[in-house]
Design a protein around this motif. Structure first.
Motif, PDB file in Angstrom:
ATOM      1  N   MET A 159       0.822  -1.209   0.000  1.00 35.06           N
ATOM      2  CA  MET A 159       0.000   0.000   0.000  1.00 35.06           C
ATOM      3  C   MET A 159       0.860   1.264   0.000  1.00 35.06           C
ATOM      4  SD  MET A 159      -2.961  -1.069  -0.450  1.00 35.06           S
ATOM      5  CE  MET A 159      -3.728   0.558  -0.428  1.00 35.06           C
ATOM      6  N   VAL A 160       2.004   1.225   0.684  1.00 36.38           N
ATOM      7  CA  VAL A 160       2.903   2.383   0.647  1.00 36.38           C
ATOM      8  C   VAL A 160       3.405   2.595  -0.776  1.00 36.38           C
ATOM      9  CG1 VAL A 160       5.094   3.339   1.445  1.00 36.38           C
ATOM     10  CG2 VAL A 160       3.621   2.134   3.059  1.00 36.38           C
ATOM     11  N   LEU A 161       3.843   1.509  -1.414  1.00 39.17           N
ATOM     12  CA  LEU A 161       4.324   1.612  -2.794  1.00 39.17           C
ATOM     13  C   LEU A 161       3.193   2.037  -3.728  1.00 39.17           C
ATOM     14  CD1 LEU A 161       6.531  -1.632  -2.920  1.00 39.17           C
ATOM     15  CD2 LEU A 161       7.324   0.736  -2.722  1.00 39.17           C
ATOM     16  N   PHE A 162       1.997   1.497  -3.485  1.00 38.86           N
ATOM     17  CA  PHE A 162       0.839   1.814  -4.328  1.00 38.86           C
ATOM     18  C   PHE A 162       0.491   3.305  -4.249  1.00 38.86           C
ATOM     19  CE2 PHE A 162      -3.815   2.444  -4.435  1.00 38.86           C
ATOM     20  CZ  PHE A 162      -4.063   2.102  -5.755  1.00 38.86           C
ATOM     21  N   HIS A 163       0.482   3.851  -3.040  1.00 33.98           N
ATOM     22  CA  HIS A 163       0.124   5.263  -2.863  1.00 33.98           C
ATOM     23  C   HIS A 163       1.212   6.203  -3.389  1.00 33.98           C
ATOM     24  CE1 HIS A 163      -3.672   4.670  -0.898  1.00 33.98           C
ATOM     25  NE2 HIS A 163      -3.156   3.983   0.093  1.00 33.98           N
ATOM     26  N   HIS A 164       2.402   5.652  -3.660  1.00 30.94           N
ATOM     27  CA  HIS A 164       3.491   6.447  -4.237  1.00 30.94           C
ATOM     28  C   HIS A 164       3.938   5.842  -5.575  1.00 30.94           C
ATOM     29  CE1 HIS A 164       3.645   7.538   0.056  1.00 30.94           C
ATOM     30  NE2 HIS A 164       4.099   8.707  -0.373  1.00 30.94           N
ATOM     31  N   GLN A 165       2.965   5.280  -6.297  1.00 32.88           N
ATOM     32  CA  GLN A 165       3.293   4.599  -7.547  1.00 32.88           C
ATOM     33  C   GLN A 165       4.076   5.520  -8.486  1.00 32.88           C
ATOM     34  OE1 GLN A 165      -0.079   2.844  -9.497  1.00 32.88           O
ATOM     35  NE2 GLN A 165       1.078   2.146 -11.265  1.00 32.88           N
ATOM     36  N   GLY A 166       5.167   4.968  -9.040  1.00 36.78           N
ATOM     37  CA  GLY A 166       6.009   5.742  -9.944  1.00 36.78           C
ATOM     38  C   GLY A 166       7.060   6.569  -9.223  1.00 36.78           C
ATOM     39  N   GLU A 167       7.012   6.584  -7.897  1.00 37.19           N
ATOM     40  CA  GLU A 167       7.976   7.344  -7.108  1.00 37.19           C
ATOM     41  C   GLU A 167       8.868   6.379  -6.317  1.00 37.19           C
ATOM     42  OE1 GLU A 167       5.764   9.871  -4.534  1.00 37.19           O
ATOM     43  OE2 GLU A 167       4.591  10.785  -6.144  1.00 37.19           O
ATOM     44  N   ILE A 168      10.057   6.831  -6.013  1.00 37.00           N
ATOM     45  CA  ILE A 168      10.968   6.026  -5.206  1.00 37.00           C
ATOM     46  C   ILE A 168      10.563   6.115  -3.739  1.00 37.00           C
ATOM     47  CG2 ILE A 168      13.348   5.737  -4.428  1.00 37.00           C
ATOM     48  CD1 ILE A 168      14.246   6.919  -7.106  1.00 37.00           C
ATOM     49  N   VAL A 169      10.419   4.956  -3.112  1.00 38.86           N
ATOM     50  CA  VAL A 169      10.142   4.884  -1.679  1.00 38.86           C
ATOM     51  C   VAL A 169      11.354   4.252  -1.017  1.00 38.86           C
ATOM     52  CG1 VAL A 169       8.630   3.982   0.127  1.00 38.86           C
ATOM     53  CG2 VAL A 169       7.671   4.611  -2.100  1.00 38.86           C
ATOM     54  N   SER A 170      11.959   4.969  -0.094  1.00 33.66           N
ATOM     55  CA  SER A 170      13.180   4.468   0.537  1.00 33.66           C
ATOM     56  C   SER A 170      12.871   3.342   1.515  1.00 33.66           C
ATOM     57  CB  SER A 170      13.901   5.599   1.274  1.00 33.66           C
ATOM     58  OG  SER A 170      13.161   5.992   2.427  1.00 33.66           O
ATOM     59  N   ARG A 171      13.896   2.568   1.808  1.00 34.15           N
ATOM     60  CA  ARG A 171      13.747   1.500   2.800  1.00 34.15           C
ATOM     61  C   ARG A 171      13.411   2.095   4.162  1.00 34.15           C
ATOM     62  NH1 ARG A 171      15.677  -3.576   1.465  1.00 34.15           N
ATOM     63  NH2 ARG A 171      16.159  -4.018   3.666  1.00 34.15           N
ATOM     64  N   ASP A 172      13.991   3.245   4.474  1.00 36.35           N
ATOM     65  CA  ASP A 172      13.698   3.897   5.756  1.00 36.35           C
ATOM     66  C   ASP A 172      12.221   4.274   5.853  1.00 36.35           C
ATOM     67  OD1 ASP A 172      16.264   3.657   6.667  1.00 36.35           O
ATOM     68  OD2 ASP A 172      16.862   5.700   6.130  1.00 36.35           O
ATOM     69  N   ASP A 173      11.660   4.758   4.748  1.00 34.98           N
ATOM     70  CA  ASP A 173      10.238   5.125   4.757  1.00 34.98           C
ATOM     71  C   ASP A 173       9.362   3.895   4.982  1.00 34.98           C
ATOM     72  OD1 ASP A 173      10.733   7.802   4.402  1.00 34.98           O
ATOM     73  OD2 ASP A 173      10.457   7.766   2.227  1.00 34.98           O
ATOM     74  N   LEU A 174       9.738   2.785   4.362  1.00 35.02           N
ATOM     75  CA  LEU A 174       8.968   1.550   4.547  1.00 35.02           C
ATOM     76  C   LEU A 174       9.080   1.056   5.983  1.00 35.02           C
ATOM     77  CD1 LEU A 174       9.812  -0.345   1.229  1.00 35.02           C
ATOM     78  CD2 LEU A 174       7.598   0.615   1.874  1.00 35.02           C
ATOM     79  N   MET A 175      10.285   1.123   6.549  1.00 34.53           N
ATOM     80  CA  MET A 175      10.483   0.695   7.933  1.00 34.53           C
ATOM     81  C   MET A 175       9.665   1.575   8.883  1.00 34.53           C
ATOM     82  SD  MET A 175      12.964  -1.799   7.986  1.00 34.53           S
ATOM     83  CE  MET A 175      14.119  -1.641   9.334  1.00 34.53           C
ATOM     84  N   THR A 176       9.649   2.882   8.598  1.00 34.22           N
ATOM     85  CA  THR A 176       8.882   3.811   9.435  1.00 34.22           C
ATOM     86  C   THR A 176       7.395   3.504   9.379  1.00 34.22           C
ATOM     87  OG1 THR A 176      10.512   5.579   9.117  1.00 34.22           O
ATOM     88  CG2 THR A 176       8.294   6.239   9.814  1.00 34.22           C
ATOM     89  N   GLU A 177       6.888   3.203   8.173  1.00 34.26           N
ATOM     90  CA  GLU A 177       5.467   2.871   8.016  1.00 34.26           C
ATOM     91  C   GLU A 177       5.104   1.625   8.811  1.00 34.26           C
ATOM     92  OE1 GLU A 177       1.542   3.008   6.827  1.00 34.26           O
ATOM     93  OE2 GLU A 177       3.101   4.532   6.528  1.00 34.26           O
ATOM     94  N   LEU A 178       5.950   0.625   8.756  1.00 37.74           N
ATOM     95  CA  LEU A 178       5.687  -0.603   9.490  1.00 37.74           C
ATOM     96  C   LEU A 178       5.761  -0.351  10.997  1.00 37.74           C
ATOM     97  CD1 LEU A 178       7.754  -2.941   7.167  1.00 37.74           C
ATOM     98  CD2 LEU A 178       5.303  -3.109   7.546  1.00 37.74           C
ATOM     99  N   TRP A 179       6.717   0.469  11.406  1.00 36.21           N
ATOM    100  CA  TRP A 179       6.856   0.796  12.829  1.00 36.21           C
ATOM    101  C   TRP A 179       5.633   1.562  13.329  1.00 36.21           C
ATOM    102  CZ3 TRP A 179      10.003  -0.742  16.621  1.00 36.21           C
ATOM    103  CH2 TRP A 179      10.004  -0.012  17.807  1.00 36.21           C
ATOM    104  N   ASP A 180       5.149   2.496  12.523  1.00 33.88           N
ATOM    105  CA  ASP A 180       3.972   3.285  12.901  1.00 33.88           C
ATOM    106  C   ASP A 180       2.731   2.419  13.034  1.00 33.88           C
ATOM    107  OD1 ASP A 180       5.450   5.574  12.998  1.00 33.88           O
ATOM    108  OD2 ASP A 180       4.818   6.330  11.036  1.00 33.88           O
ATOM    109  N   ASN A 181       2.718   1.271  12.368  1.00 31.47           N
ATOM    110  CA  ASN A 181       1.595   0.340  12.459  1.00 31.47           C
ATOM    111  C   ASN A 181       1.870  -0.771  13.476  1.00 31.47           C
ATOM    112  OD1 ASN A 181      -0.705   0.733  10.259  1.00 31.47           O
ATOM    113  ND2 ASN A 181       1.238   1.436   9.382  1.00 31.47           N
ATOM    114  N   SER A 182       2.805  -0.477  14.389  1.00 34.58           N
ATOM    115  CA  SER A 182       3.136  -1.399  15.487  1.00 34.58           C
ATOM    116  C   SER A 182       3.700  -2.729  14.996  1.00 34.58           C
ATOM    117  CB  SER A 182       1.890  -1.665  16.369  1.00 34.58           C
ATOM    118  OG  SER A 182       1.385  -0.457  16.867  1.00 34.58           O
ATOM    119  N   GLU A 183       4.330  -2.695  13.838  1.00 34.17           N
ATOM    120  CA  GLU A 183       4.929  -3.907  13.290  1.00 34.17           C
ATOM    121  C   GLU A 183       6.445  -3.749  13.300  1.00 34.17           C
ATOM    122  OE1 GLU A 183       3.402  -6.792  12.259  1.00 34.17           O
ATOM    123  OE2 GLU A 183       1.640  -5.877  13.160  1.00 34.17           O
ATOM    124  N   TYR A 184       7.104  -4.387  14.283  1.00 31.92           N
ATOM    125  CA  TYR A 184       8.567  -4.324  14.308  1.00 31.92           C
ATOM    126  C   TYR A 184       9.103  -5.203  13.186  1.00 31.92           C
ATOM    127  CZ  TYR A 184      13.402  -5.077  15.429  1.00 31.92           C
ATOM    128  OH  TYR A 184      14.768  -5.162  15.331  1.00 31.92           O
TER     129      TYR A 184
END
Length: 221
Positions: A159-184
């Motif tokens: 969903m993070v990649l989908f909402h930013h389709q065509g844009e680069i999403v960094s690994r840090d951004d993905l880790m932050t999204e998972l952390w914000d959703n209480s997923e270590y």
């Protein structure tokens, strides 16, 4: 007013359902043309369907399968048969609930209310990527009659990649999204989840749609 389509060939039961729904504040619509059942349902603009399994021309399970090829409208299967196989088949074809005759009117209304409430709450979770239907709340991707189940982490990443389709999403951004959703999740676990997500998308006919940009991140194309 929520519109509910009744697909029932027994006139007495159909009229009882019509009166029950009308008195409960719904807008009932009765289908009596069992040759064109599916088009009538899809063109009705209904919010929910009460579908009897034993109807003429095409049985209810066949109708349900055809509906699911084009729509996610909620469907409650109604039948006088009590075989467990009927329930299993109905749910596997995409029914939202199943009730047998003679049904308790109060219970039927409560089930209708629960399904309508649930679909209202999850309506914002329906998205489309190419010809894939994303059901975020259910954690599944649908393409035609094929369905792919994603884990919670896989769906969050997608969903993070989908909402930013065509844009680069960094690994840090993905880790932050998972952390914000209480997923270590560790850096290595992120790589594993990306690989599994890619494999599942490939199984659905979309290989190489998640590109790796060296030292930058990922792009959903």
């Amino acid at each position: 007013m929520k519109k509910i389509v009744i697909v029932e060939d027994e006139k007495v039961i159909r009229e009882e359902l019509y009166a029950l729904l009308g008195n409960a504040g719904y807008g009932p619509v009765a289908v009596t043309d069992f040759v064109h059942t599916v088009p009538e349902i899809l063109n009705s603009g209904a919010d929910l369907v009460l579908l009897d399994i034993n109807i003429p021309k095409m049985n209810g399970e066949q109708v349900l399968r055809e509906i699911r090829q084009k729509s996610e409208i909620p469907v409650i299967m109604v039948t006088s048969r009590t075989e467990e196989l009927d329930e299993v088949l109905s749910m596997s074809y995409g029914a939202d609930d199943y009730i047998t005759k003679p049904y308790n009117p109060t219970i039927l209304l409560l089930r209708i209310q629960a399904i309508l409430k649930r679909t209202e709450n999850t309506g914002a979770d329906l998205y489309h990527y190419r010809d894939i239907e994303i059901r975020q709340a259910k954690g599944v991707l649908n393409r035609g009659q094929d369905q792919m189940v994603l884990t919670k982490n896989e769906m969050l990443i997608f969903m993070v990649l989908f909402h930013h389709q065509g844009e680069i999403v960094s690994r840090d951004d993905l880790m932050t999204e998972l952390w914000d959703n209480s997923e270590y999740i560790s850096d290595n676990a992120l790589t594993v989840n990306i690989s599994r997500l890619r494999a599942k998308l490939e199984q659905m006919g979309y290989p190489d749609v998640i590109e790796t940009r060296k030292k930058q991140g990922y792009v959903l194309v």
